[in-house]
Design a protein around this motif. Sequence first.
Motif, short mmCIF file in Angstrom:
data_model
loop_
_atom_site.label_atom_id
_atom_site.label_comp_id
_atom_site.label_asym_id
_atom_site.label_seq_id
_atom_site.Cartn_x
_atom_site.Cartn_y
_atom_site.Cartn_z
N UNK A 1 0.85 -1.20 0.00
CA UNK A 1 0.00 0.00 0.00
C UNK A 1 0.88 1.25 0.00
N UNK A 2 2.09 1.09 -0.51
CA UNK A 2 3.08 2.16 -0.67
C UNK A 2 3.30 2.86 0.68
N UNK A 3 3.21 4.17 0.73
CA UNK A 3 3.55 4.91 1.94
C UNK A 3 2.60 4.63 3.10
N UNK A 4 1.39 4.17 2.80
CA UNK A 4 0.43 3.78 3.84
C UNK A 4 0.62 2.34 4.27
N UNK B 1 6.47 -4.80 10.04
CA UNK B 1 7.64 -4.12 9.48
C UNK B 1 7.25 -3.24 8.32
N UNK B 2 7.88 -2.08 8.22
CA UNK B 2 7.85 -1.26 7.01
C UNK B 2 9.28 -1.15 6.53
N UNK C 1 16.06 5.29 1.86
CA UNK C 1 15.86 3.88 2.17
C UNK C 1 15.93 3.65 3.68
N UNK C 2 15.27 2.62 4.15
CA UNK C 2 15.32 2.31 5.57
C UNK C 2 14.25 1.31 5.96
N UNK D 1 10.83 7.65 3.32
CA UNK D 1 11.18 6.22 3.24
C UNK D 1 9.94 5.36 3.05
N UNK D 2 8.88 5.95 2.52
CA UNK D 2 7.65 5.24 2.17
C UNK D 2 7.13 4.43 3.35
N UNK D 3 6.90 3.14 3.19
CA UNK D 3 6.29 2.33 4.24
C UNK D 3 7.14 2.27 5.51
N UNK D 4 8.42 2.59 5.41
CA UNK D 4 9.31 2.53 6.58
C UNK D 4 9.20 3.78 7.44
#
Length: 321
Positions: free
Chosen positions: A111-114, A138-139, A160-161, A279-282
């Motif tokens: 769900x990408x950033x969500x 985890x993201x 990244x992360x 870092x989007x989902x992270x």
Amino acid sequence: MKRSVLVGSGSALPKNCVSNEELAKRVDTSDDWIRERTGITQRFLAGEGETTASLATAAASAALDDAGLTIADIDLIVLATATPDNTFPATATKVQHQLGGKGFPAFDVAAVCSGFLYALTTADAMLRTGMAKRAIVIGAETFSRILDWEDRTTCVLFGDGAGAFVIEAQDNAESGAGIIASRLHADGEYGDMLFVDGGPSTTGEVGKVRMKGREVFRHAVTNLSSVLSEVLEEAGCKAEDIDWIVPHQANLRILDATARKLGLSMEQVVVTVDQHANTSAASVPLAFDVAKKDGRIKKGDLVMLEAMGGGFTWGAALMRA
């Protein structure tokens, strides 16, 4: 009442930290241009041997250590990512194996950033219904691998992360701890505003990130303020009850606009976009872990997590730490 209670958190970043000045040597941009529009000063970019799975495993391991648990205590892994190591198998199964786990469910959520909000809500539902007792959520992303480094409007925004939570089903959670309420949404009508122009069943290639920044900004502020109000209403709380907001770290302007719509001070918003970029989902679990480790988020604090990403997808969750 059974609730999913946070018992540990962890995070991981690549070794390579790239400042705006360094990025300007390879991209037609400048430190001033990036700071003014986004608030970003640096980001971490995955190098050789660093993957979504390796970062996710490191974050999950740190979260287990924080919880005082081992993989033997876990019976579910849900991993949110838009940049998996492979089309399949699920990156979550790689993390499970690298941690030494076996047999229990492990799967990815896209769900990408969500993504982390979707993953957390999914794990919460499984814990509350008894399908699992303890989960690692985890993201993790390596967005640098899908950026067009000639498009300065997007490539400067991401990093990244990985971040991870360990959550545990508890009856009559002490002091009301745990996930209190959550809401998720999606609207595919706006899929062409933030997307990757490739995929296995279309181009046969990975593709690159494409974004219409102004439109995304406008929808983000509206959608996020709306879902935050929904979650507060469901929980029977008011905005002034919130101790901290841990938002998706997309853009400092979005964070500020969302806080103002709720009548909250930016001093109550955990901000890491300057250090990590998007870092989007992270970004949500990574920001939470930073604030927990530096002492801002304390046990008993009422914390709102929120994010919006491509799709569009968006969501929020209210929890007592």
